[in-house]
Design a protein around this motif. Sequence first.
Motif, PDB file in Angstrom:
ATOM      1  N   SER B   9     -19.767  -5.219  43.825  1.00 52.73           N
ATOM      2  CA  SER B   9     -18.528  -4.442  43.936  1.00 52.73           C
ATOM      3  C   SER B   9     -17.361  -5.280  44.439  1.00 52.73           C
ATOM      4  O   SER B   9     -16.211  -5.016  44.069  1.00 52.73           O
ATOM      5  CB  SER B   9     -18.756  -3.253  44.849  1.00 52.73           C
ATOM      6  N   PHE B  10     -17.627  -6.317  45.284  1.00 53.60           N
ATOM      7  CA  PHE B  10     -16.496  -7.093  45.794  1.00 53.60           C
ATOM      8  C   PHE B  10     -15.896  -7.983  44.710  1.00 53.60           C
ATOM      9  O   PHE B  10     -14.833  -8.560  44.909  1.00 53.60           O
ATOM     10  CB  PHE B  10     -16.911  -7.920  47.014  1.00 53.60           C
ATOM     11  N   LEU B  11     -16.559  -8.062  43.554  1.00 53.90           N
ATOM     12  CA  LEU B  11     -15.999  -8.820  42.434  1.00 53.90           C
ATOM     13  C   LEU B  11     -15.432  -7.874  41.377  1.00 53.90           C
ATOM     14  O   LEU B  11     -15.350  -8.224  40.210  1.00 53.90           O
ATOM     15  CB  LEU B  11     -17.069  -9.710  41.804  1.00 53.90           C
ATOM     16  N   ARG B  12     -15.015  -6.661  41.789  1.00 51.05           N
ATOM     17  CA  ARG B  12     -14.619  -5.679  40.774  1.00 51.05           C
ATOM     18  C   ARG B  12     -13.345  -6.094  40.050  1.00 51.05           C
ATOM     19  O   ARG B  12     -13.116  -5.666  38.936  1.00 51.05           O
ATOM     20  CB  ARG B  12     -14.471  -4.292  41.391  1.00 51.05           C
ATOM     21  N   PHE B  13     -12.547  -6.990  40.676  1.00 51.86           N
ATOM     22  CA  PHE B  13     -11.338  -7.445  39.991  1.00 51.86           C
ATOM     23  C   PHE B  13     -11.679  -8.319  38.781  1.00 51.86           C
ATOM     24  O   PHE B  13     -10.815  -8.580  37.947  1.00 51.86           O
ATOM     25  CB  PHE B  13     -10.422  -8.195  40.962  1.00 51.86           C
ATOM     26  N   LEU B  14     -12.925  -8.768  38.675  1.00 53.97           N
ATOM     27  CA  LEU B  14     -13.326  -9.598  37.528  1.00 53.97           C
ATOM     28  C   LEU B  14     -13.933  -8.767  36.404  1.00 53.97           C
ATOM     29  O   LEU B  14     -14.272  -9.298  35.363  1.00 53.97           O
ATOM     30  CB  LEU B  14     -14.345 -10.649  37.980  1.00 53.97           C
ATOM     31  N   ARG B  15     -14.070  -7.442  36.625  1.00 57.91           N
ATOM     32  CA  ARG B  15     -14.778  -6.623  35.636  1.00 57.91           C
ATOM     33  C   ARG B  15     -14.114  -6.597  34.272  1.00 57.91           C
ATOM     34  O   ARG B  15     -14.815  -6.493  33.267  1.00 57.91           O
ATOM     35  CB  ARG B  15     -14.992  -5.220  36.178  1.00 57.91           C
ATOM     36  N   PRO B  16     -12.778  -6.683  34.152  1.00 58.60           N
ATOM     37  CA  PRO B  16     -12.192  -6.750  32.813  1.00 58.60           C
ATOM     38  C   PRO B  16     -12.664  -7.951  32.000  1.00 58.60           C
ATOM     39  O   PRO B  16     -12.636  -7.921  30.769  1.00 58.60           O
ATOM     40  CB  PRO B  16     -10.687  -6.834  33.077  1.00 58.60           C
ATOM     41  N   LEU B  17     -13.116  -9.021  32.705  1.00 57.48           N
ATOM     42  CA  LEU B  17     -13.560 -10.228  31.994  1.00 57.48           C
ATOM     43  C   LEU B  17     -15.012 -10.133  31.558  1.00 57.48           C
ATOM     44  O   LEU B  17     -15.481 -10.945  30.778  1.00 57.48           O
ATOM     45  CB  LEU B  17     -13.400 -11.453  32.891  1.00 57.48           C
ATOM     46  N   GLU B  18     -15.752  -9.124  32.074  1.00 59.35           N
ATOM     47  CA  GLU B  18     -17.178  -9.051  31.853  1.00 59.35           C
ATOM     48  C   GLU B  18     -17.485  -8.739  30.384  1.00 59.35           C
ATOM     49  O   GLU B  18     -17.016  -7.737  29.839  1.00 59.35           O
ATOM     50  CB  GLU B  18     -17.767  -7.983  32.750  1.00 59.35           C
ATOM     51  N   GLY B  19     -18.260  -9.592  29.729  1.00 55.02           N
ATOM     52  CA  GLY B  19     -18.604  -9.390  28.334  1.00 55.02           C
ATOM     53  C   GLY B  19     -17.436  -9.576  27.385  1.00 55.02           C
ATOM     54  O   GLY B  19     -17.523  -9.231  26.214  1.00 55.02           O
TER      55      GLY B  19
END
Lengths: 110, 132
Positions: B9-19
């Motif tokens: 969760s602390f890396l949620r700012f990177l979620r748009p980059l996931e996949g």
Amino acid sequence: MAAKSASYIKGVGMVGAFANWMIPVAAFASITDDPSRINPGMTSALAVYSLFFMRWSLAISPPNPALFACHVANEAAQLTQLFRYGKYAMSDKTEATPAAVAAAPSEQKK
Amino acid sequence: MAAISQLPSFLRFLRPLEGNAKLFSNAAALALEKRVPLFAKFNDVTYSAPAAKWILSIVPLIQAFSGNPPVEKIDLKQSSSLLFTGMVWAYYATLITPQNAGSRALCICNMAMASVHGYNVARRARHDLNKQ
């Protein structure tokens, strides 16, 4: 090749990230060495490579956050080494080099 | 296929980059992709990251041929770390998704990296042993 389970791939991904941690660790281990021993070609190559793989580690499936953290550390390590080399290259090398070569810790061990 | 929210969760700012394999996904970049096929390849990070990793084999190869740095100045820590990652990653590249030309290139370039840095470690070790 037979299909492997997701947990197996994640496990190998962790091993890959752990192996990759050796690159920033090697750079941080030589951070007190004399800057004349830094290889600017390899250091800048590693800095560029880390930028791409920071992005790549999240684009693949399953994503590899351990690898992402490793490449953040590696980028910091390589840029620090490159900065140290730049400072050395721009300074007056004539007086720094003989004393530095005599005092380099890795030279004395042999 | 995109494994959304597998990140902590602390890396949620990177979620748009996931996949998401696109380096640039703004309108200008997507228009350029249609006109320049080479840019479309570069913009897909699963192709451009393995291509960028080739510099880790090409730079030491050029340095080995030119003899600069000389053999006694080879960074043993750096070379051996790259040798071990090359060996592990040649196998890991055959497991990840997507399996495409990029992942095959990653496997081949890791084999090349392991051999070039293995050669560097070997000639530094031989040099050190001869000096004793």
